[in-house]
Design a protein around this motif. Structure first.
Motif, PDB file in Angstrom:
ATOM      1  N   VAL A 154      -6.616  -2.983  -7.051  1.00 52.02           N
ATOM      2  CA  VAL A 154      -5.830  -1.907  -7.638  1.00 52.02           C
ATOM      3  C   VAL A 154      -4.532  -2.498  -8.194  1.00 52.02           C
ATOM      4  O   VAL A 154      -3.931  -3.375  -7.559  1.00 52.02           O
ATOM      5  CB  VAL A 154      -5.493  -0.828  -6.583  1.00 52.02           C
ATOM      6  CG1 VAL A 154      -4.700   0.315  -7.200  1.00 52.02           C
ATOM      7  CG2 VAL A 154      -6.768  -0.289  -5.932  1.00 52.02           C
ATOM      8  N   PRO A 155      -4.061  -2.035  -9.359  1.00 47.44           N
ATOM      9  CA  PRO A 155      -2.716  -2.438  -9.794  1.00 47.44           C
ATOM     10  C   PRO A 155      -1.687  -2.069  -8.733  1.00 47.44           C
ATOM     11  O   PRO A 155      -1.797  -1.023  -8.077  1.00 47.44           O
ATOM     12  CB  PRO A 155      -2.503  -1.626 -11.071  1.00 47.44           C
ATOM     13  CG  PRO A 155      -3.868  -1.272 -11.546  1.00 47.44           C
ATOM     14  CD  PRO A 155      -4.707  -1.120 -10.318  1.00 47.44           C
ATOM     15  N   LEU A 156      -0.702  -2.916  -8.580  1.00 49.09           N
ATOM     16  CA  LEU A 156       0.245  -2.771  -7.477  1.00 49.09           C
ATOM     17  C   LEU A 156       0.897  -1.395  -7.447  1.00 49.09           C
ATOM     18  O   LEU A 156       0.930  -0.716  -6.410  1.00 49.09           O
ATOM     19  CB  LEU A 156       1.317  -3.855  -7.580  1.00 49.09           C
ATOM     20  CG  LEU A 156       2.367  -3.858  -6.478  1.00 49.09           C
ATOM     21  CD1 LEU A 156       1.760  -4.253  -5.153  1.00 49.09           C
ATOM     22  CD2 LEU A 156       3.513  -4.792  -6.846  1.00 49.09           C
ATOM     23  N   GLY A 157       1.433  -0.947  -8.571  1.00 48.00           N
ATOM     24  CA  GLY A 157       2.121   0.336  -8.592  1.00 48.00           C
ATOM     25  C   GLY A 157       1.221   1.495  -8.246  1.00 48.00           C
ATOM     26  O   GLY A 157       1.620   2.411  -7.510  1.00 48.00           O
ATOM     27  N   ASP A 158      -0.003   1.493  -8.753  1.00 53.71           N
ATOM     28  CA  ASP A 158      -0.934   2.582  -8.470  1.00 53.71           C
ATOM     29  C   ASP A 158      -1.303   2.624  -6.993  1.00 53.71           C
ATOM     30  O   ASP A 158      -1.480   3.712  -6.427  1.00 53.71           O
ATOM     31  CB  ASP A 158      -2.182   2.437  -9.335  1.00 53.71           C
ATOM     32  CG  ASP A 158      -1.878   2.600 -10.815  1.00 53.71           C
ATOM     33  OD1 ASP A 158      -2.138   3.685 -11.367  1.00 53.71           O
ATOM     34  OD2 ASP A 158      -1.367   1.638 -11.428  1.00 53.71           O
ATOM     35  N   PHE A 159      -1.439   1.452  -6.356  1.00 51.88           N
ATOM     36  CA  PHE A 159      -1.752   1.439  -4.929  1.00 51.88           C
ATOM     37  C   PHE A 159      -0.665   2.131  -4.126  1.00 51.88           C
ATOM     38  O   PHE A 159      -0.938   2.741  -3.084  1.00 51.88           O
ATOM     39  CB  PHE A 159      -1.937   0.000  -4.440  1.00 51.88           C
ATOM     40  CG  PHE A 159      -2.427  -0.089  -3.020  1.00 51.88           C
ATOM     41  CD1 PHE A 159      -3.772   0.027  -2.729  1.00 51.88           C
ATOM     42  CD2 PHE A 159      -1.545  -0.274  -1.971  1.00 51.88           C
ATOM     43  CE1 PHE A 159      -4.236  -0.036  -1.414  1.00 51.88           C
ATOM     44  CE2 PHE A 159      -1.985  -0.335  -0.655  1.00 51.88           C
ATOM     45  CZ  PHE A 159      -3.347  -0.217  -0.382  1.00 51.88           C
ATOM     46  N   PHE A 160       0.575   2.067  -4.622  1.00 52.19           N
ATOM     47  CA  PHE A 160       1.696   2.690  -3.926  1.00 52.19           C
ATOM     48  C   PHE A 160       2.149   3.977  -4.625  1.00 52.19           C
ATOM     49  O   PHE A 160       3.315   4.371  -4.518  1.00 52.19           O
ATOM     50  CB  PHE A 160       2.845   1.702  -3.799  1.00 52.19           C
ATOM     51  CG  PHE A 160       2.544   0.547  -2.876  1.00 52.19           C
ATOM     52  CD1 PHE A 160       2.631   0.698  -1.500  1.00 52.19           C
ATOM     53  CD2 PHE A 160       2.149  -0.680  -3.381  1.00 52.19           C
ATOM     54  CE1 PHE A 160       2.338  -0.367  -0.645  1.00 52.19           C
ATOM     55  CE2 PHE A 160       1.856  -1.751  -2.539  1.00 52.19           C
ATOM     56  CZ  PHE A 160       1.955  -1.584  -1.166  1.00 52.19           C
ATOM     57  N   ALA A 161       1.213   4.632  -5.337  1.00 44.47           N
ATOM     58  CA  ALA A 161       1.451   5.942  -5.957  1.00 44.47           C
ATOM     59  C   ALA A 161       2.613   5.926  -6.941  1.00 44.47           C
ATOM     60  O   ALA A 161       3.336   6.921  -7.095  1.00 44.47           O
ATOM     61  CB  ALA A 161       1.654   7.024  -4.883  1.00 44.47           C
TER      62      ALA A 161
END
Length: 370
Positions: free
Chosen positions: A109-116
């Motif tokens: 997952v792209p980093l930002g998307d993993f952390f909403a």
């Protein structure tokens, strides 16, 4: 081994586990191994203080390189991940996790998307499983158990080096039997094809339970965009003579995320909210120049209400607005989804690996005109 206590009554219980933590100050998580660095990104700042004084607080990941965040070679449960980097890298760093020696990632997952935080612009997320705090302090509390080994990596897809600070905390010892593997998958439809649904999960085989959804939803036309239903196809639904009917069908996008009536509070319009299990923490409004479309970030954690499946699972969501005559209008929006689920195996059907161009966000600083 039990996952970390989730109820206040459990916090006082003595448990036969040991806590370890991997960071740039202790790359292996070894007992007594922290703060021993003699070189690192903070060495110059600590030149008058010496070892033990924040000599290695971060790492630099070169362009187009993969960095190993953590490797654990015993049964354990990852209980917390904290990480931060500059927001320019939130969509160009890809986090992956491999369980028990599997050669394919269970998490990609792209980093930002993993952390909403999928839009490259900070949103405060105050939830039970993910916390994103000013200014880009990313925290995950998803339990990540494994029986033999774990490997976590970050790949830098960009042409610029990325400085990353991180800490991965885990518990060892005890029995992990009966605990499933955490998976997380990212998919993007940009734009969504005409009269098609956005696939969130496709043909996941095995036994498990679905536990979370994050959507970075970019609206490509005027008007309301959230009439579409999310659907869960369980245990053979897709194999029926007409495989288009799910066991679980939602009643609308805002309904699935716990909101109502277009998230439109009279006099305020779209209104952000955070709760332990669901929220819309981000509403990005047009700026009249490069950000010409509305963008939204929404999360839904199925912690109290996981969706269980015994054989297989597929999930999709519609994009619907309104047209004349009180008719639904199929939309062609920019929809990026991240789905979390636990599965009885470390490998699952997954999308193609991520490429930088497919992740790019229009109108952000990467644009040459901004």
């Amino acid at each position: 081994m039990r996952p970390a206590p989730s109820q206040p009554a459990d916090i006082s219980r003595l448990r036969d586990v040991r806590t370890r933590s991997i960071s740039p100050e202790n790359f292996t998580g070894a007992k007594g191994g922290g703060g021993r660095a003699t070189e690192g990104t903070g060495a110059s700042c600590a030149r008058e203080l010496g070892p033990g004084w924040k000599i290695s607080p971060s790492v630099d990941i070169a362009p187009h390189q993969i960095f190993e965040l953590a490797a654990v070679d015993e049964a354990a449960v990852i209980t917390h991940i904290w990480l931060t980097t500059h927001r320019d890298h939130w969509r160009t760093l890809v986090v992956r996790a491999y369980w028990d020696g599997c050669d394919e990632p269970a998490i990609e997952v792209p980093l930002g998307d993993f952390f909403a935080n999928g839009w490259g612009t900070f949103a405060q997320v105050s939830s039970q499983m993910i916390a994103a705090n000013p200014h880009g302090g990313f925290n995950s509390y998803w339990p990540m158990p494994f029986s033999r080994s774990a490997r976590l990596t970050l790949e830098n897809l960009s042409d610029e080096a990325a400085t990353v600070y991180y800490q991965i905390t885990y518990e060892t010892g005890g029995d992990v039997s009966g605990l499933a593997y955490l998976h997380a998958q990212y998919r993007r439809s940009n734009p969504l094809p005409e009269r098609e649904t956005h696939p969130i999960l496709v043909d996941i085989q095995g036994r498990g339970h679905y536990v979370g959804t994050y959507l970075a939803w970019g609206v490509n036309s005027p008007g309301w965009w959230g009439e579409g239903e999310i659907k869960f196809y369980l245990d053979g639904d897709k194999q029926q003579p007409d495989g288009s009917f799910p066991t679980i069908a939602g009643t609308g996008t805002e309904d699935y995320f716990g909101g109502a009536w277009n998230f439109d509070v009279p006099g305020r319009g779209y209104t952000e909210y955070n709760t332990p299990y669901l929220g819309m923490p981000q509403v990005l409004r047009p700026d009249g120049l490069y950000r010409s479309q509305q963008r939204f970030g929404l999360y839904r954690w199925h912690i109290a209400d996981p969706i269980h499946f015994d054989e297989d699972l597929s999930v999709d969501i519609q994009a619907l607005g309104w047209m004349s005559g009180h008719r639904y209008r199929p939309l062609r929006d920019d929809i990026a989804s991240t789905a979390w689920f636990y599965l009885d195996r470390p490998r699952a059907n997954r999308p193609e690996s991520l490429a930088a161009d497919a992740l790019e966000i229009a109108g952000e600083p990467m644009d040459p005109l901004t």
